[in-house]
Design an enzyme around this catalytic site. Structure first.
Site, short mmCIF file in Angstrom:
data_model
loop_
_atom_site.label_atom_id
_atom_site.label_comp_id
_atom_site.label_asym_id
_atom_site.label_seq_id
_atom_site.Cartn_x
_atom_site.Cartn_y
_atom_site.Cartn_z
N HIS A 46 59.72 63.00 76.21
CA HIS A 46 58.26 63.04 76.09
C HIS A 46 57.71 61.62 75.87
O HIS A 46 56.72 61.23 76.48
CB HIS A 46 57.83 63.92 74.91
N LYS A 70 52.82 82.96 70.79
CA LYS A 70 54.16 82.43 70.48
C LYS A 70 54.12 81.71 69.14
O LYS A 70 53.14 81.05 68.81
CB LYS A 70 54.63 81.45 71.55
N ARG A 119 62.82 66.94 84.60
CA ARG A 119 64.20 66.59 84.26
C ARG A 119 65.17 66.97 85.36
O ARG A 119 66.18 66.32 85.57
CB ARG A 119 64.62 67.31 82.98
N SER A 157 63.22 70.04 73.97
CA SER A 157 62.80 70.39 72.60
C SER A 157 63.67 71.51 72.04
O SER A 157 64.03 71.48 70.86
CB SER A 157 61.33 70.81 72.58
#
Length: 191
Positions: A46, A70, A119, A157
């Site tokens: 990030h 969430k 990624r 993460s």
């Protein structure tokens, strides 16, 4: 002045006017970009995207997108504090949060570009779908993809959360300025 049929221009004195008399000064618009994400927690990947995008735009808004359905590991305010700490040396970066549609946020903040980090190929498939949906919902909004540097391609993460929850050393995965904050968060959670 007449344009001859050949397409060549004849100037009265044989020379074209100075460039300044041919152009009208135009006010440049501020290039505003939004980098949305959960940042739960922020990783070196990030940080890399933030620093690279900050060089490309006049203003970069890092938006912590909050999904009320969430439960995140880090509260939104704590994620924002970590991002503030990380970006304090970047004067054109601001940190914000949002709990609605990304296109509404982009429209509200008069941004024209969203940046996303990729990624792997699997990231591209889902990001492409979201970019196409967003472009349909807000025509004119562009999505730019920045490829993650190879040394950060395995960092996510969720991997950081799992490693930190088991007490692993996370220094190779999160920015140095927040390692202690992230580690402390998990030590508190285990008590």
């Amino acid at each position: 002045m007449k344009l001859p049929i050949s397409g060549r221009v004849s100037w009265p004195d044989g020379r074209p006017p100075a460039a300044s008399s041919c152009t009208t000064p135009r006010r440049e618009m501020e290039r505003i970009c939004v980098y949305p994400g959960s940042f739960d927690p922020v990783t070196l990947g990030h940080e890399d995207v933030i620093r690279r995008a900050a060089k490309l735009f006049d203003r970069l808004i890092v938006a912590v997108m909050h999904n009320p359905q969430k439960t995140g590991c880090f509260p939104v305010q704590e994620r924002m504090a970590l991002l503030e700490k990380l970006t304090r040396d970047l004067p054109n970066v601001t940190i914000d949060c949002w709990d609605g549609l990304l296109v509404d946020y982009v429209r509200t903040h008069q941004a024209s570009v969203v940046v996303r980090g990729l990624r792997a190929v699997s990231d591209f498939e889902s990001e492409l779908t979201m970019a196409q949906i967003n472009s349909h919902l807000l025509p004119g909004m562009e999505t730019i993809f920045l490829m993650t540097r190879p040394e950060h391609s395995c960092i996510s993460s969720s991997a950081v959360r799992e490693a930190a929850a088991f007490g692993a050393d996370i220094r190779d995965f999160v920015p140095a300025c927040i390692v202690e904050d992230v580690t402390t968060h998990f030590h508190r959670a285990q008590k």
